[in-house]
Design an enzyme around this catalytic site. Sequence first.
Site: not given
Ligand code: PGA
Length: 237
Positions: A96, A164
């Site tokens: 992540h 992401e």
């Molecule tokens: P968020 O986080 O939905 O608060 O933007 C997503 C993540 O970090 O996996």
Amino acid sequence: MSKLKIIGLNWKMNPLTLSEVKVLVEQYNQIQLNPNYEVIVFVPDCYLRYVRENLKNEYIVGAQDVGNYNGVGAFTGEVSLQMICSVGAQYSLVGHSETRKIRNLSEKDIIQKLDSCQNSNIIPILCIGYGQLSDQIDLELIKVQVISATKYLESNGEIIIAFEPVGSIGTGKVLEYDEIIRVVGFIKSIDSRLKVIYGGSVSDQNINNLNQIDILDGYLIGGASLKPKILKTVLTH
Ligand code: PGA
């Protein structure tokens, strides 16, 4: 029949106490889950056992990172993959963007983490992405990250990619839908067997529109996973 959607709920370093976890688990248990959704709840390691034992069985439980060492040994402060497995984790996030930053992880470290998932009962969700929303998306960088996943797929079976954009995490700003389609399409053009989920500010405000993107296999949700009312809306769409 609609395809199975993968919904990862990333609690990050929340909540503060076990009493708050109990409340959240009760609220989660009241949500009627869509049978077409596979919902995986990624909790801090210290809560894994409680959450697995008290969350209804339709939910799957996962860890937020895979440790750097296997089994047992003199590695003070480390938690091994076998340990998270023994308290109920079936999935783990790997790489992540917050973990990459905090632990200063290189691509080599990520590959090592994927290696330790091999021959285990943990399915990795490999998080990949790029910087700010205004940045040009570096498809070459994405390709390098995706290749690690395809290699894993070859030798092991299941792996999921979470795309992401860092600038979208926790900001309330979702990447332009056309861009999501372009990048997810690119990832799947490298290996069409890969499942790709999107993460970054997914909420009740945008779930309707995101659900129109057919190429997506689901979402990784942070902030909204701690707000049961919003989560309920997201999960029942
Ligand atoms: P968020 O986080 O939905 O608060 O933007 C997503 C993540 O970090 O996996």
